[in-house]
Scaffold this active site. Structure first.
Site, short mmCIF file in Angstrom:
data_model
loop_
_atom_site.label_atom_id
_atom_site.label_comp_id
_atom_site.label_asym_id
_atom_site.label_seq_id
_atom_site.Cartn_x
_atom_site.Cartn_y
_atom_site.Cartn_z
N LYS A 111 -11.07 4.62 48.25
CA LYS A 111 -10.98 3.99 49.57
C LYS A 111 -11.20 2.48 49.49
O LYS A 111 -10.59 1.73 50.26
CB LYS A 111 -11.96 4.62 50.55
CG LYS A 111 -11.56 6.07 50.86
CD LYS A 111 -12.01 6.56 52.21
CE LYS A 111 -11.33 7.90 52.47
NZ LYS A 111 -11.65 8.52 53.71
N LYS A 194 -3.32 14.29 47.94
CA LYS A 194 -3.91 15.13 48.99
C LYS A 194 -3.27 14.86 50.35
O LYS A 194 -2.99 13.70 50.68
CB LYS A 194 -5.41 14.78 49.03
CG LYS A 194 -6.26 15.65 49.88
CD LYS A 194 -7.71 15.15 49.85
CE LYS A 194 -7.95 14.03 50.82
NZ LYS A 194 -9.20 14.07 51.57
N LYS A 197 -5.32 12.22 56.53
CA LYS A 197 -5.12 11.63 57.87
C LYS A 197 -4.56 10.23 57.78
O LYS A 197 -3.85 9.78 58.68
CB LYS A 197 -6.46 11.53 58.59
CG LYS A 197 -7.12 12.84 58.88
CD LYS A 197 -8.48 12.50 59.44
CE LYS A 197 -9.29 13.73 59.66
NZ LYS A 197 -10.71 13.43 59.49
N1 AQP Z 1 -5.91 18.00 52.05
C1 AQP Z 1 -7.01 18.73 52.26
N2 AQP Z 1 -7.06 20.00 51.80
C2 AQP Z 1 -8.15 20.78 52.03
N3 AQP Z 1 -9.24 20.33 52.72
C3 AQP Z 1 -9.21 19.07 53.20
N4 AQP Z 1 -10.10 18.35 53.91
C4 AQP Z 1 -9.58 17.11 54.16
N5 AQP Z 1 -8.37 17.00 53.60
C5 AQP Z 1 -8.10 18.20 53.00
C6 AQP Z 1 -11.39 18.87 54.35
O1 AQP Z 1 -11.49 18.65 55.75
C7 AQP Z 1 -12.87 18.41 56.07
C8 AQP Z 1 -12.97 17.20 56.94
O2 AQP Z 1 -12.49 16.06 56.26
P1 AQP Z 1 -12.78 14.62 56.87
O3 AQP Z 1 -11.90 14.38 57.99
O4 AQP Z 1 -14.19 14.48 57.22
O5 AQP Z 1 -12.57 13.65 55.68
P2 AQP Z 1 -11.46 13.43 54.67
O6 AQP Z 1 -11.60 14.39 53.56
O7 AQP Z 1 -11.60 12.03 54.28
O8 AQP Z 1 -10.09 13.67 55.46
P3 AQP Z 1 -8.73 13.01 55.12
O9 AQP Z 1 -7.70 13.71 55.87
O10 AQP Z 1 -8.54 12.91 53.67
O11 AQP Z 1 -8.87 11.58 55.75
P4 AQP Z 1 -8.62 10.17 55.05
O12 AQP Z 1 -7.16 10.00 55.03
O13 AQP Z 1 -9.33 9.22 55.98
O14 AQP Z 1 -9.24 10.23 53.69
C9 AQP Z 1 -13.63 18.29 54.76
O15 AQP Z 1 -14.28 19.52 54.51
C10 AQP Z 1 -12.53 18.09 53.74
O16 AQP Z 1 -12.88 18.61 52.48
#
Ligand code: AQP
Length: 332
Positions: A111, A194, A197
């Protein structure tokens, strides 16, 4: 009783990965555990947020939890900032966390990217706040997607370090629960990254609020290769996009990848993709509709969050008082 803590950041674009990797698993767990489900708004602030969007996204995550089947009477649903114990415990834990442990965290490296010196302290300290989230409730189990495994291991290390330093067994060592066939849902545009969001391409992810046409379009446009699906799971090696779509199908159908390949092995994507999009619409459609319905009643969502934060605060205040005693903080 065993207690679960987990959360999602209110950063918009809730997607299939958040659903299959996290939220959906919580629904089943609520029957057997005392559950605390948080909307981690303080974590969202580690990157810039617009205030109106943050509020709307916070309500959207609450609506997603409820629409997916989490019962707000049975479970505690609240937003993190409404319980000051999260920040307070993060400080206590930060004081015993060696920098070397934080320097190993791959999410910070990803990040912060090449502009590490400009990254905020919050982004760096994110895993300490996450440890505080879990330990504040003495959670024993934490259901998350695979991407959070490293942070969970750190939370266990921090809990152990605290217990050793203060010669106590106050914190249980929380167990990760990485469940289902889609613990790491990948981007629909690139099976090696992955689903996330923050991916700028809308076609990289299926959002929980997408309607049937949008889901069908995204599945149709999903990257694949020209070969038919293999008959066995080992045939998915070196085929990241095919492997991803098969895992998504298996998770949505609540079956195994072997069972999916028993049905679709030897078939082309032109057959598999429509079946996948029908399944995704059948599973996500009702949740998306219920989310929009719930979001029309802001009072209802805010009421649930308010009640949840009171219940969470009750546990947090009790544990913080015990922690003050352990650490030696005077409470005149
Ligand atoms: N691609 C994924 N596959 C399985 N699990 C996922 N999680 C996130 N992406 C995947 C799980 O969702 C929960 C909440 O995640 P979060 O929103 O708190 O944080 P994150 O992992 O940072 O989500 P993103 O979508 O990846 O956001 P950005 O783009 O900001 O980095 C967690 O349990 C996570 O494991």
């Amino acid at each position: 009783m065993n207690r679960i803590f987990s959360g999602v950041q209110p950063t918009g674009n809730l997607h299939l990965g958040n659903y299959l990797g996290a939220i959906r698993n919580w629904v089943a767990l609520q029957r057997d555990y005392d559950c605390v489900f948080c909307i981690v708004d303080l974590h969202a602030l580690t990157l810039p947020q617009r205030r109106d969007e943050l509020r709307a996204n916070t309500r959207e995550v609450a609506a997603a939890y409820i629409a997916a089947g989490i019962d707000p009477d049975r479970c505690i649903i609240f937003n993190q900032a409404a319980v000051s114990g999260h920040s307070e415990l993060a400080w206590l834990l930060g004081c015993i966390t060696p920098l070397g442990w934080l320097n190993r965290m791959t999410q910070f490296k990803e990040k912060a990217g090449r502009h590490r010196d400009n990254a905020g302290l919050g982004l760096y300290a994110y895993p300490v706040l996450m440890a505080a989230d879990i330990l504040l409730y003495k959670a024993t189990h934490v259901p998350v997607g695979e991407d959070q495994k490293q942070h969970l291991e750190l939370a266990r290390d921090i809990a152990g370090a605290f217990n050793r330093q203060y010669e106590t067994e106050f914190f249980p060592l929380p167990e990760p629960q990485i469940l289902g066939e889609a613990t790491r849902v990948m981007s629909l545009r690139d099976g090696r990254v992955k689903m996330s969001k923050s991916d700028p391409s809308e076609y990289s992810r299926i959002n929980m609020t997408d309607d049937a046409d949008t889901i069908a379009l995204k599945v149709r446009k999903a990257k694949t290769d020209p070969d038919p699906l293999p008959h066995e799971v080992k045939g998915l090696e070196n085929r990241p996009e095919a492997a991803n779509l098969v895992s998504i199908y298996a998770a949505l159908a609540e079956t195994s990848r072997e069972a999916v390949l028993a049905e679709f092995g030897g078939k082309m994507f032109s057959i598999f993709k429509p079946a996948l999009s029908d399944l995704a619409v059948a599973r996500l459609g009702p949740i998306g509709q219920e989310m929009s319905h719930l979001l029309k009643d802001r009072g209802l969502i805010d009421g649930i969050l308010h009640k949840g934060s009171e219940r969470a605060n009750e546990i947090a205040r009790h544990h913080m008082a015990e922690l003050h005693d352990i650490v030696g903080i005077l409470r005149p």
